[in-house]
Design an enzyme around this catalytic site. Structure first.
Site, PDB file in Angstrom:
ATOM      1  N   TYR A 163     -38.159  17.324  -1.201  1.00 15.40           N
ATOM      2  CA  TYR A 163     -37.852  17.523   0.542  1.00 15.40           C
ATOM      3  C   TYR A 163     -38.968  18.056   0.796  1.00 15.40           C
ATOM      4  CZ  TYR A 163     -35.504  17.859   5.097  1.00 15.40           C
ATOM      5  OH  TYR A 163     -35.460  17.872   6.391  1.00 15.40           O
ATOM      6  N   ASN A 215     -14.926 -14.095  -6.011  1.00 14.95           N
ATOM      7  CA  ASN A 215     -16.303 -13.955  -5.341  1.00 14.95           C
ATOM      8  C   ASN A 215     -17.077 -13.049  -6.244  1.00 14.95           C
ATOM      9  OD1 ASN A 215     -14.911 -15.718  -3.630  1.00 14.95           O
ATOM     10  ND2 ASN A 215     -15.734 -14.294  -1.931  1.00 14.95           N
ATOM     11  N   LYS A 223     -15.700  -2.947  -2.654  1.00 16.20           N
ATOM     12  CA  LYS A 223     -16.985  -3.989  -2.455  1.00 16.20           C
ATOM     13  C   LYS A 223     -18.227  -3.239  -3.209  1.00 16.20           C
ATOM     14  CE  LYS A 223     -17.819  -8.370  -1.348  1.00 16.20           C
ATOM     15  NZ  LYS A 223     -16.943  -9.499  -1.245  1.00 16.20           N
TER      16      LYS A 223
END
Length: 750
Positions: free
Chosen positions: A37, A320, A92
């Site tokens: 950062y 799928n 998913k």
């Protein structure tokens, strides 16, 4: 508890949900944080501002996909809203990560209207390398995908449409081949006219089916031109309106070659199946209940019925997960601007071709040990087949480059190797050895030549150019097994019943006549024991290496090669080594299989041999000889032995690798201990060769690392033999045989 209660408990366990964010760079020190950062992060920010493409170099964008939904058509639950869809979208993301190592943010938008939905998604393009649209109702999903593909410069893919199309398309390619029909002449009936049905019909046309041969039915019956003209169907259904008088699903199915169900369960009867053309193809993909059950479809008629469903408890599951992770993997890795038709066809073709190949043992075991072989009950690969990643993703990447979608050109052979490495460090390490083997294949005698696994391994070794396998055993049995497995190759076979092996018997007699063996016994051994036959073949130079042990106990398999081939000329020591691979580390453990209580000289030899083995994997060895003490902290006979072995190694001018000991295991593998407490050590980094003080410790140690430490094990690899010999473990899989054969070839090359 039932499935629903189990699922609730699974999701609510701490921490709730299924995903988390983890860091990929060190964050242990103040300097680490200043790099991650402020102030260090400013440097890459300035670079990206000057060159937007460098965002892929400095950030995770190139491996980041957004799974986006509004919850308007979630699974079979319907319009349940954005928040309720979140468990599905998280799931998913899990599949993306598990199967293709792609990172995902799931984004649930509480937006029903097309315009604001598209505006919200397109505004996120700087964050993501791709957009996976999910569970959005039709017909809005068509317009949303079309608009986002036009507006965005990253791949946009609606899986509910194209995922089913690609996977079932792969199955259709193979099914038509099995029943010997031409796809361009196939009469295809669709039950259902939603997003997945329309996309599948379009994709089948892309694969070679004729638009005029497709009949689509919705809940009102056949979609006809008359209905289209009357405004009874939307513009997307109108694309597949047929020039017929009308009728219902049973009328449409009469004489059809293929049925594609994407509708509701139980609407197809056995009589409807019997009305179809010869050798019908049925893809009944409604979930959880297909349009007709597998059993009813198969028993409806006597000819070949190829049946696929969306269920995992029947053959040919159209899932799928075989598609979207690997499509995005290939697309991301060439920085594609879209997932186009060429890329989708490439994925389907790659899946179809993979189904024709021999199936790994691990996949067979995962699905209940039932045989998996190309045919009516196996027309598409299984989702857990790890090869899908490095078959489909490269095909997609190639199609992207050839079609102009890719912004980056890649070397596909090197890319395949990088993909294999994503599946584990062991694959990355084995690829080094297998590439070396392919550069100069050698003859490998496979002692248990009639075993199915050995025959399958021989096929893979030959097909991949890793080795020239020689199967030892009954030639007729080997030929029958190869034919039953559908392996179209003609391996070299040495059958003692068909070939004169007298010369091998004579050679064995000469080698062992002063060890109590008679000439008759020598001839009988090479005729009935392929371990002796293979050992003598290697000794005589008729084979370059030997693999055995698949069906024998380790000591009995090792005995013949030890008696016939023996140890190398400069050593009396033979040892067994396992290579253990972790996510970011590789260690070689010795001795794990041979020497029960080695003396100092034997420990020193084991260290030399194991270091040589590490170099065959392109690993520079750093060896630690282990004990329960550190550098003399305990002084007795047990700790002096490894300490004196290290002294011998330090005195040997040919030892050109760092080695130290005796030391405890954690000292050897933890940099902070090694260099913090024992800065005088010869090792400046953690050891990658671990030499155990005896067989008991070595065997226990590697198995604990494998089982509790999550390491993948390759081996045991036998070192110190005069010629390459490797003894498998009983029950090893085909991939283990192939891996050890690759190691044996490299041994023979050197």
């Amino acid at each position: 508890m039932g499935l629903d209660d189990d699922a609730r408990e699974y999701h609510r366990q701490e921490p709730p949900g299924k995903i988390e964010i983890s860091t990929t760079k060190p964050t242990n020190t103040q300097r680490d944080l200043s790099l991650a950062y402020s102030p260090g992060v400013a440097a890459p920010c300035r670079d990206i501002a000057a060159d937007p493409e460098s965002v892929f170099e400095y950030t995770a964008k190139g491996n980041m996909v957004a799974v986006v939904s509004n919850g308007s058509a979630v699974l079979g639950l319907g319009d349940i809203g954005a928040a309720a869809s979140k468990p599905v979208m998280e799931g998913k993301g899990v599949l993306f990560k598990r199967f293709a190592d792609i990172d995902v943010f799931d984004i649930e938008l509480d937006i029903e209207e097309v315009d604001p939905f598209c505006t919200a998604v397109s505004a996120m393009e700087p964050t993501f390398g791709g957009i996976n649209l999910e569970d959005i109702k039709a017909p809005e999903c068509f317009e949303i995908e079309e608009r986002l593909r036009e507006e965005m410069d990253v791949p946009v893919f609606h899986d509910d449409q194209h995922g089913t199309a690609i996977i079932s398309g792969a199955a259709l390619l193979n099914a038509t081949d099995i029943v010997d029909k031409d796809l361009s002449e196939l009469d295809i009936v669709f039950s259902g006219a939603g997003a997945s049905a329309i996309a599948s019909a379009r994709f089948y046309v892309s694969l070679g089916a004729k638009r005029e041969n497709i009949t689509m039915c919705d809940s009102s019956g056949i979609i006809t031109e008359e209905r289209a003209e009357a405004g009874d169907v939307n513009e997307y259904k109108r694309e597949f309106a047929s020039d017929v008088d009308g009728g219902d699903l049973s009328d449409a199915m009469e004489g059809a070659d293929a049925f594609v169900g994407l509708s509701v369960g139980g609407i197809v009867s056995q009589e409807m199946v019997r009305s179809m053309a010869s050798d019908p193809i049925l893809f009944a993909m409604a979930n959880p209940d297909p349009e007709i059950t597998y059993e009813d479809a198969k028993s409806a008629r006597d000819d070949t019925v190829i049946m696929a469903t969306g269920r995992s408890d029947y053959p040919n599951m159209v899932n799928n997960v075989l598609g979207f992770p690997f499509l995005f993997r290939g697309a991301l890795d060439v920085r594609a601007t879209e997932i186009n038709e060429e890329m989708k066809r490439a994925a389907a073709t790659a899946l179809a071709e993979l189904a024709r190949k021999d199936v790994p043992d691990a996949v067979v075991k995962a699905y209940g040990d039932d045989p998996l072989q190309f045919g009516p009950d196996y027309v598409i690969p299984k989702p857990l087949d790890p090869r899908v990643l490095f078959e489909v993703a490269p095909a997609v990447a190639r199609a992207a480059m050839e079609s102009g979608s890719a912004r980056t050109e890649i070397d596909l052979e090197q890319y395949r190797e990088r993909l294999e490495a994503r599946l584990g460090k062991s694959r990355e390490m084995m690829r080094v050895v297998l590439n070396k083997a392919k550069s100069d294949p050698k003859r490998i005698a496979l002692a248990e030549g009639t075993d199915e696994k050995m025959i399958r391994a021989a096929y893979q070794l030959s097909e991949q150019g890793i080795a020239e396998p020689v199967l030892l055993g009954d030639a007729d049995e080997i030929a029958r097994t190869a034919a039953d497995l559908g392996l179209s190759f003609r391996p070299e076979i040495v059958d003692p019943d068909e070939r004169d092996v007298t010369a091998y018997g004579d050679r064995l007699y000469e080698l062992r006549k002063r060890k109590g063996i008679t000439r008759r016994e020598a001839n009988e051994l090479v005729e009935r024991d392929t371990n002796y036959l293979g050992s003598v073949m290697v000794k005589a130079g008729d084979a370059d290496a030997l693999l055995t042990g698949l069906t024998h106990h380790y000591p009995s398999a090792l005995r013949p090669p030890l008696q016939v081939i023996g140890s190398a000329a400069d050593t009396d020591t033979v040892a067994g080594v396992y290579m253990l691979t972790f996510k970011n580390r590789v260690v070689f453990c010795a001795d794990t299989t041979v020497n029960q209580d080695p003396d100092r000289e034997t420990l020193a030899e084991i260290t030399r041999h194991t270091a040589d083995l590490a170099r065959r994997f392109n690993v520079e060895p750093r060896a630690a000889v282990l004990s329960y003490s550190n550098f003399g902290s305990v002084d007795n006979e047990g700790t002096r032995k490894p300490r004196e072995a290290v002294d011998l190694l330090h005195e040997d001018p040919e030892v050109d690798f760092p080695v130290d000991g005796e030391m405890q295991a954690d000292t050897a593998v933890v940099d902070e201990i090694l260099n913090g407490t024992y800065e005088f050590s010869e090792l400046d980094e953690a050891a990658n060769v671990l030499v155990f003080p005896n067989l008991e410790a070595g065997n226990i140690g590697y198995k604990l690392l494998q089982r509790l430490g999550g390491a993948e094990a390759i081996g045991p690899m036998l070192v110190g033999m005069d010629e390459p010999v490797h003894v498998l473990q009983r029950g090893d899989e085909v991939k283990d045989i192939v891996n050890l054969a690759g190691v044996a070839v490299v041994d023979a090359q050197e």
